[in-house]
Design a protein around this motif. Structure first.
Motif, short mmCIF file in Angstrom:
data_model
loop_
_atom_site.label_atom_id
_atom_site.label_comp_id
_atom_site.label_asym_id
_atom_site.label_seq_id
_atom_site.Cartn_x
_atom_site.Cartn_y
_atom_site.Cartn_z
N SER A 183 24.63 39.15 42.36
CA SER A 183 25.19 37.84 42.05
C SER A 183 25.46 37.74 40.56
N GLY A 184 26.36 36.85 40.18
CA GLY A 184 26.67 36.65 38.77
C GLY A 184 27.73 35.58 38.61
N THR A 185 28.39 35.59 37.46
CA THR A 185 29.48 34.64 37.20
C THR A 185 30.61 35.35 36.49
N ALA A 186 31.83 35.03 36.86
CA ALA A 186 32.99 35.70 36.27
C ALA A 186 33.15 35.33 34.80
N PHE A 187 32.83 34.09 34.45
CA PHE A 187 32.90 33.62 33.06
C PHE A 187 31.63 32.85 32.75
N PRO A 188 31.19 32.86 31.50
CA PRO A 188 30.04 32.01 31.11
C PRO A 188 30.35 30.55 31.36
N ASP A 189 29.32 29.77 31.62
CA ASP A 189 29.50 28.35 31.93
C ASP A 189 30.24 27.61 30.82
N GLU A 190 29.94 27.95 29.55
CA GLU A 190 30.58 27.23 28.46
C GLU A 190 32.09 27.51 28.39
N ARG A 194 34.86 24.58 28.82
CA ARG A 194 35.87 24.37 27.80
C ARG A 194 37.29 24.39 28.40
N ARG A 195 37.53 25.32 29.30
CA ARG A 195 38.86 25.39 29.91
C ARG A 195 39.15 24.17 30.78
N TYR A 221 44.74 33.10 36.57
CA TYR A 221 43.80 32.23 35.86
C TYR A 221 44.43 30.92 35.39
N SER A 222 45.77 30.86 35.40
CA SER A 222 46.42 29.61 35.01
C SER A 222 46.32 28.56 36.10
N TYR A 223 45.95 29.02 37.30
CA TYR A 223 45.88 28.10 38.44
C TYR A 223 44.49 28.07 39.08
N PHE A 224 43.76 29.17 38.98
CA PHE A 224 42.41 29.23 39.56
C PHE A 224 41.47 29.94 38.58
N ILE A 225 40.40 29.26 38.20
CA ILE A 225 39.41 29.84 37.30
C ILE A 225 38.21 30.26 38.13
N PRO A 226 37.87 31.56 38.19
CA PRO A 226 36.73 31.99 39.00
C PRO A 226 35.40 31.63 38.32
N GLY A 227 34.41 31.31 39.11
CA GLY A 227 33.08 30.96 38.60
C GLY A 227 32.02 31.89 39.14
N ARG A 228 31.01 31.33 39.80
CA ARG A 228 29.90 32.13 40.33
C ARG A 228 30.35 32.97 41.52
N TYR A 229 29.65 34.10 41.72
CA TYR A 229 29.96 34.98 42.85
C TYR A 229 28.69 35.62 43.38
N SER A 230 28.78 36.15 44.60
CA SER A 230 27.67 36.86 45.22
C SER A 230 28.25 37.92 46.15
N VAL A 231 27.93 39.18 45.90
CA VAL A 231 28.41 40.30 46.72
C VAL A 231 27.36 40.63 47.77
N HIS A 232 27.77 40.69 49.03
CA HIS A 232 26.87 40.97 50.13
C HIS A 232 27.23 42.31 50.77
N VAL A 233 26.25 43.23 50.80
CA VAL A 233 26.44 44.53 51.46
C VAL A 233 25.44 44.70 52.59
#
Length: 485
Positions: free
Chosen positions: A46-53, A57-58, A171-183
């Motif tokens: 699990s993680g995040t594509a961009f930091p929360d800050e 800001r965006r 990214y101009s239309y959708f900003i990715p946030g948190r994610y979780s990869v399941h295997v």
């Protein structure tokens, strides 16, 4: 190896919170998915594509001006309860987007395990939900870490890549946030992630609507007008290929020549065949269900758009009401409870859909508000009619006074001329120079009348005397008689 990819988008009020339980894969929890292989859960990431800050800001840059303008109007129109206060609070009340991206299927994964992993490092186990079906599981820790790590790296790279087409960047239309990869599930490895939509409505207002953002993205990328359904189909087709390409590149990078390559294809009905009859039926049902879910998602997005238009209409009506009757009394606490703006405060929680069914309540509010607005409008028209009548009465009084003043002035002039003819020039001048108001002049009118009468009597007596004298003189001359004394 031919593989297919798929991306499913969903928009709900709970967003990432709604799938948190599934993200954890806690063996102590009773999950709806019975095909979780607990021995593989440790390889999930699990993680995040961009930091929360960065995300904050965006989002502030995109929605900030709209939120501030909205709050200023709400305060100006005396509706402090409608003030958002910040972009975060504005977004908290909106639907959130989550997505699931999957490349390949269970058969593809099993074939790759046989192709790339040493014999003895994996084994076949029964699928929990299908006892008559089997899948392969890597038992060697090092081999499993390497193999499942390829999936994780590829899926995360796909999420973190800002794909561009014809000048339109993702990214101009959708900003990715948190994610979780399941295997650790019996099916193919996949990634769950959240998206922040930054789209525009037809009027150019910033929006988080999945449907409208997809339409703007697709139209910008293709140059063609699209419906919500067409835009979703284009988005999935465009990204599915990038998803397959990301996995293909990562396998080549890690396994080199041993990896035979992946070839993307769009699966049709004839391609759903499976070697195991039960798995075939399950996959066919899943495909049908996914197709139905996509149709329902588009319909739900259209309903959400209508609800958003209703909210805009509500604000416009309130604005008109403020302009018509700024001093109208506020609604009572009981009415406020029923007619509150936010769906969470008057909607009905739908357990099955895990969301508020608020659209019927909005229309109920709208009908009641329109009725109140009509009543207030009728009251305003009635008040305006009364004011018009009063204004007409005042105008008539003013006209009457003007006429009286003109009549008095004319009377004064006639009196003055009469006095002049009687030799009362001083009295005439006094009348002409009388600049006092109408009331005072009327008060002195009797006094002036008495003076005029005296003057007339004196003048008449004098005139009679002169006439009599002339008559006597004439008689004396004619008859040579002395005149009478």
């Amino acid at each position: 190896m031919k593989v297919t990819s798929t991306i499913n988008l969903s928009s709900s009020s709970r967003g990432w919170t709604g799938v948190k339980k599934h993200m954890e894969h806690d063996p102590e929890l009773n999950h709806a998915n019975k095909d979780i292989l607990n021995d593989l859960t440790k390889y999930n990431r699990s993680g995040t594509a961009f930091p929360d800050e960065v995300i904050t800001r965006r989002l502030d840059n995109f929605f900030g001006d709209y939120v501030r303008e909205h709050d200023a109007k709400a305060i100006q129109n005396r509706h402090p309860e409608r003030v958002y206060g910040s972009v975060k609070k504005y977004l908290d009340g909106k639907n959130k987007i989550t997505a699931v991206a999957t490349v390949g299927d269970m058969e593809n994964r099993n074939e790759l395990i046989k192709q790339l992993c040493p014999e003895g490092s994996y084994k076949a186990i029964q699928i929990p939900s299908s006892p008559n079906s089997e899948t392969l599981v890597i038992t060697n820790s090092a081999v499993a870490k390497k193999f499942y790590g390829v999936y994780t790296k590829a899926l995360v790279n796909f999420l973190k890549t800002n794909y561009k087409i014809n000048g339109a960047s993702c990214y101009s239309y959708f900003i990715p946030g948190r994610y979780s990869v399941h295997v650790d599930e019996a099916g193919a490895p996949h990634i769950h992630y959240e998206l922040y939509a930054t789209g525009k409505t037809k009027k150019g207002r910033p929006t988080v609507s999945l449907n409208q953002t997809l339409i703007k993205y697709a139209e910008r990328a293709t140059g063609s007008h699209m419906s919500g359904r067409e835009a979703l189909k284009w988005y999935r087709s465009f990204n599915d290929q990038h998803l397959t390409r990301a996995l293909d590149e990562q396998f080549k990078k890690v396994y080199g020549d041993r990896f035979k390559g992946l070839e993307f294809y769009r699966k049709g009905t004839k391609d759903v065949g499976r070697s195991m009859e039960q798995v075939k039926n399950i996959k066919r049902q899943e495909d049908e269900l996914k197709a139905r879910q996509q149709d329902l998602e588009v319909e739900r997005q259209q309903i959400a758009e209508r609800a958003e238009l209703v909210n805009e209409l509500e604000e416009e009506i309130t604005k008109i009401a403020d302009e018509i009757d700024p001093q109208r009394p506020p609604i009572s606490p009981a009415e406020e409870l029923v007619l509150a703006r936010g769906p969470e405060s008057y909607g009905k929680w739908n357990e099955e859909k895990e969301q508020h069914d608020f659209l019927p309540y909005v229309f109920t509010w709208l009908r009641k508000f329109a009725k109140k607005l009509k009543e207030r409008w009728e009251e305003i028209l009635k008040r305006e009619k009364t004011l018009d009548e009063r204004e007409q009465s005042i105008n008539m009084r003013e006209k009457s006074l003007t006429e009286q003043e003109e009549k008095v002035q004319k009377t004064k002039e006639e009196i003055a001329e009469c006095l002049d003819s009687l030799g009362q020039s001083k009295m005439a001048q006094l009348v002409r120079n009388n600049a006092e108001n109408l009331g005072e002049f009327n008060g002195k009118k009797n006094q002036l009348s008495d003076l005029v009468k005296v003057a007339i009597e004196e003048a008449t007596t004098k005139q009679l005397r002169q006439t009599k004298r002339q008559i006597n003189l004439g008689l004396e001359r004619k008859y040579e008689k002395p005149r009478e004394r």
